[in-house]
Scaffold this active site. Structure first.
Site, mmCIF file in Angstrom:
data_model
loop_
_atom_site.group_PDB
_atom_site.id
_atom_site.type_symbol
_atom_site.label_atom_id
_atom_site.label_comp_id
_atom_site.label_asym_id
_atom_site.label_seq_id
_atom_site.Cartn_x
_atom_site.Cartn_y
_atom_site.Cartn_z
ATOM 1 N N HIS A 84 -33.656 -13.470 31.211
ATOM 2 C CA HIS A 84 -33.129 -12.855 32.447
ATOM 3 C C HIS A 84 -33.539 -13.785 33.586
ATOM 4 O O HIS A 84 -34.694 -14.226 33.636
ATOM 5 C CB HIS A 84 -33.773 -11.474 32.560
ATOM 6 C CG HIS A 84 -33.650 -10.751 33.848
ATOM 7 N ND1 HIS A 84 -32.500 -10.710 34.590
ATOM 8 C CD2 HIS A 84 -34.552 -9.982 34.537
ATOM 9 C CE1 HIS A 84 -32.706 -9.958 35.669
ATOM 10 N NE2 HIS A 84 -33.943 -9.517 35.659
ATOM 11 N N ASP A 118 -38.537 -13.483 39.428
ATOM 12 C CA ASP A 118 -39.893 -13.123 38.989
ATOM 13 C C ASP A 118 -40.147 -13.603 37.552
ATOM 14 O O ASP A 118 -41.302 -13.708 37.124
ATOM 15 C CB ASP A 118 -40.189 -11.624 39.132
ATOM 16 C CG ASP A 118 -39.151 -10.727 38.496
ATOM 17 O OD1 ASP A 118 -37.963 -11.100 38.477
ATOM 18 O OD2 ASP A 118 -39.519 -9.627 38.031
ATOM 19 N N TYR A 138 -41.078 2.999 36.869
ATOM 20 C CA TYR A 138 -40.260 1.798 36.705
ATOM 21 C C TYR A 138 -38.845 2.196 36.258
ATOM 22 O O TYR A 138 -37.843 1.754 36.816
ATOM 23 C CB TYR A 138 -40.929 0.913 35.655
ATOM 24 C CG TYR A 138 -40.390 -0.481 35.522
ATOM 25 C CD1 TYR A 138 -40.977 -1.537 36.196
ATOM 26 C CD2 TYR A 138 -39.305 -0.759 34.693
ATOM 27 C CE1 TYR A 138 -40.504 -2.835 36.055
ATOM 28 C CE2 TYR A 138 -38.820 -2.040 34.553
ATOM 29 C CZ TYR A 138 -39.427 -3.076 35.238
ATOM 30 O OH TYR A 138 -38.939 -4.352 35.090
ATOM 31 N N HIS A 193 -41.486 -7.684 45.909
ATOM 32 C CA HIS A 193 -40.517 -8.691 46.332
ATOM 33 C C HIS A 193 -39.229 -8.059 46.870
ATOM 34 O O HIS A 193 -39.275 -7.086 47.581
ATOM 35 C CB HIS A 193 -40.253 -9.671 45.173
ATOM 36 C CG HIS A 193 -41.537 -10.104 44.517
ATOM 37 N ND1 HIS A 193 -42.519 -10.766 45.222
ATOM 38 C CD2 HIS A 193 -42.037 -9.916 43.277
ATOM 39 C CE1 HIS A 193 -43.545 -10.990 44.416
ATOM 40 N NE2 HIS A 193 -43.286 -10.476 43.229
ATOM 41 N N HIS A 216 -43.233 -7.317 32.200
ATOM 42 C CA HIS A 216 -44.160 -6.790 33.206
ATOM 43 C C HIS A 216 -45.138 -5.842 32.527
ATOM 44 O O HIS A 216 -44.732 -4.963 31.764
ATOM 45 C CB HIS A 216 -43.425 -5.989 34.291
ATOM 46 C CG HIS A 216 -42.501 -6.793 35.144
ATOM 47 N ND1 HIS A 216 -42.934 -7.764 36.007
ATOM 48 C CD2 HIS A 216 -41.161 -6.750 35.291
ATOM 49 C CE1 HIS A 216 -41.900 -8.290 36.640
ATOM 50 N NE2 HIS A 216 -40.806 -7.698 36.222
ATOM 51 N N GLU A 257 -33.762 -13.358 36.918
ATOM 52 C CA GLU A 257 -34.332 -12.910 38.193
ATOM 53 C C GLU A 257 -35.594 -13.748 38.453
ATOM 54 O O GLU A 257 -36.365 -14.041 37.532
ATOM 55 C CB GLU A 257 -34.633 -11.407 38.153
ATOM 56 C CG GLU A 257 -34.758 -10.850 39.553
ATOM 57 C CD GLU A 257 -34.690 -9.320 39.637
ATOM 58 O OE1 GLU A 257 -34.593 -8.647 38.602
ATOM 59 O OE2 GLU A 257 -34.728 -8.810 40.780
ATOM 60 N N ASP A 261 -37.442 -7.054 31.195
ATOM 61 C CA ASP A 261 -37.787 -5.948 32.103
ATOM 62 C C ASP A 261 -37.860 -4.595 31.389
ATOM 63 O O ASP A 261 -38.659 -3.730 31.765
ATOM 64 C CB ASP A 261 -36.751 -5.844 33.233
ATOM 65 C CG ASP A 261 -36.981 -6.866 34.329
ATOM 66 O OD1 ASP A 261 -38.145 -7.143 34.659
ATOM 67 O OD2 ASP A 261 -35.984 -7.388 34.863
ATOM 68 N N HIS A 306 -31.557 -4.951 33.253
ATOM 69 C CA HIS A 306 -30.815 -4.337 34.335
ATOM 70 C C HIS A 306 -29.895 -5.290 35.094
ATOM 71 O O HIS A 306 -29.348 -4.927 36.132
ATOM 72 C CB HIS A 306 -31.808 -3.684 35.316
ATOM 73 C CG HIS A 306 -32.655 -4.692 36.050
ATOM 74 N ND1 HIS A 306 -32.748 -4.675 37.414
ATOM 75 C CD2 HIS A 306 -33.385 -5.764 35.659
ATOM 76 C CE1 HIS A 306 -33.537 -5.649 37.822
ATOM 77 N NE2 HIS A 306 -33.944 -6.318 36.778
HETATM 78 FE FE1 FEO Z 1 -35.300 -8.051 36.790
HETATM 79 FE FE2 FEO Z 1 -38.653 -8.309 36.529
HETATM 80 O O1 FEO Z 1 -36.958 -8.833 37.041
#
Ligand code: FEO
Length: 395
Positions: free
Chosen positions: A78, A82, A191, A22, A224, A80, A163, A144
């Site tokens: 978080h 995703d 990562y 992304h 993830h 974000e 994350d 992050h």
């Molecule tokens: Fe900071 Fe997996 O999004």
């Protein structure tokens, strides 16, 4: 149905196809997952959601374990997209549910979705009883994003770390003891190198805080990839080591070449490194995967940058990785530059300036060669590599 432990389920979605993550511009050779978790206690809790295009699959997974309308709390660790992308859809089923966020999380969720849901702001140490067990929250500011937070489930001893401790790794399996751990560890390092490196000082502090809290941890469930069940502390210990900036005595040569002169220099500089007993890897950045190269840079102590000179500058294919080197703020790295030219010869100086801007200490003056290197100049390349290696070895 993927079960973590007793009444804790993994209800997220696997993205087998993603190869370029992304907005983050990160290569994901092994796909990824957007992990979301459902806890069934006296209260029903959803932890994070998934990327919006995978909402249908997420809803199917949820329906296997719960009536969505029975969810009481949604924790957004978080915002974000995703992880929060399916939140607006979920909230249509449960408009009165409580959305648990950090202080910065309230701001980021509102500024993404423009909804005034029933937010509850939590801080480190806050607990919410959900029946037999509690949810406990640990802010993880800048790990992050400013809003990042971990959620800990007492009784089951699960740390939902969002994350942090994750990897882009798609699998039909759930836990680290069910897959090839070498692959998972490679992805975890990549990562960290590409996302968390600039926040390493905060990583150290956060891990120290987690250790001081002395929470029993049976499972670390990131948002993830694979979930850490076998020796879960291994990933916390790896993060601690990575955050210290510890590197190995190796060198990464990154270059691009117009007609092969800089390429030849890279190979002969490599010979010099090898003569001094330093292992090295050479990457032509026009064909190498930038994020894989960053993972190699992360492990190495030395970085040598090379480019032909063009239009009084460097080849533009180097620009993205130079931006990475500056933005990722590596520590304890040492470098030098080299290059070739026809009628002006600025490339090695420009690359040196990039090393300085990236706070990579320049160990020796750059090497520049006109047109193709002759035998004497190839000897100079070997000498350049050897002398760089000798300096690296005593650092
Ligand atoms: Fe900071 Fe997996 O999004």
């Amino acid at each position: 149905m993927k079960v973590l432990k007793n009444n804790v389920f993994c209800v997220g979605a696997t993205d087998w196809r993603v190869r370029y993550f992304h907005g983050y511009e990160l290569s994901t050779h092994r796909g990824s997952t957007y992990n979301s978790y459902l806890i069934k206690d006296e209260k029903t809790v959803l932890i994070d959601t998934v990327w919006e295009p995978l909402t249908d699959r997420f809803l199917e997974n949820l329906r296997e374990v719960v009536d969505i309308k029975k969810i009481d709390y949604v924790v957004i660790n978080h915002a974000e997209p995703d992880h929060s992308g399916a939140l607006p859809t979920i909230m249509k089923y449960i408009p009165n549910a409580t959305v648990i966020v950090s202080k910065k999380g309230e701001e980021s969720v509102k500024k993404h979705y423009f909804k005034d849901w029933n937010f509850k702001i939590v801080s480190t140490g806050d607990k919410i009883n959900i029946g037999k067990n509690d949810l406990m929250f640990i802010e993880a500011t800048m790990l992050h994003w400013p809003d990042s937070m971990f959620t800990y489930l007492t009784g089951e001893n699960i740390l939902f770390s969002n994350d942090a401790f994750g990897q882009h790794f798609a699998s039909s399996k759930v836990f680290n003891d069910e897959v090839d751990e070498t692959e998972v560890n490679q992805e975890a390092l990549k990562y960290y190198a590409n996302i968390l490196t600039p926040f390493s000082k905060l990583v150290l502090k956060k891990i120290e805080q987690i250790k001081e809290l002395n929470l029993p941890i049976d499972i670390i469930a990131p948002s993830h990839g694979i979930i850490w069940r076998k020796d879960p502390m291994q990933i916390i210990n790896k993060y601690y080591e990575w955050a210290t900036g510890k590197s190995e005595n190796s060198v990464v040569i990154i270059y691009n070449s117009m007609w092969g002169a800089t390429h030849k220099m890279a190979e002969f500089i490599g010979k010099g490194l090898g003569k001094a007993g330093i292992k090295y890897k050479i990457f032509n950045i026009s064909t190498a995967d930038r994020n894989d190269v960053i993972a190699e840079v992360f492990k190495a102590k030395g970085i040598l940058l090379g480019s032909s000179t063009v239009n009084n500058g460097i080849l533009t294919s180097l620009t993205p990785i130079l931006e990475d080197l500056m933005g990722l703020k590596f520590i304890n790295k040492f470098g030098a530059a080299f290059g070739s030219y026809g009628w002006s010869g600025e490339s090695s100086k420009i690359l040196e300036e990039h090393l300085v801007k990236s706070k990579i200490k320049v160990l020796q003056e750059g090497l520049i060669v006109k047109y193709m290197p002759d035998e004497q100049e190839l000897d100079l390349c070997v000498e350049f590599g050897k002398s760089f290696a000798e300096k690296i070895l005593i650092l």
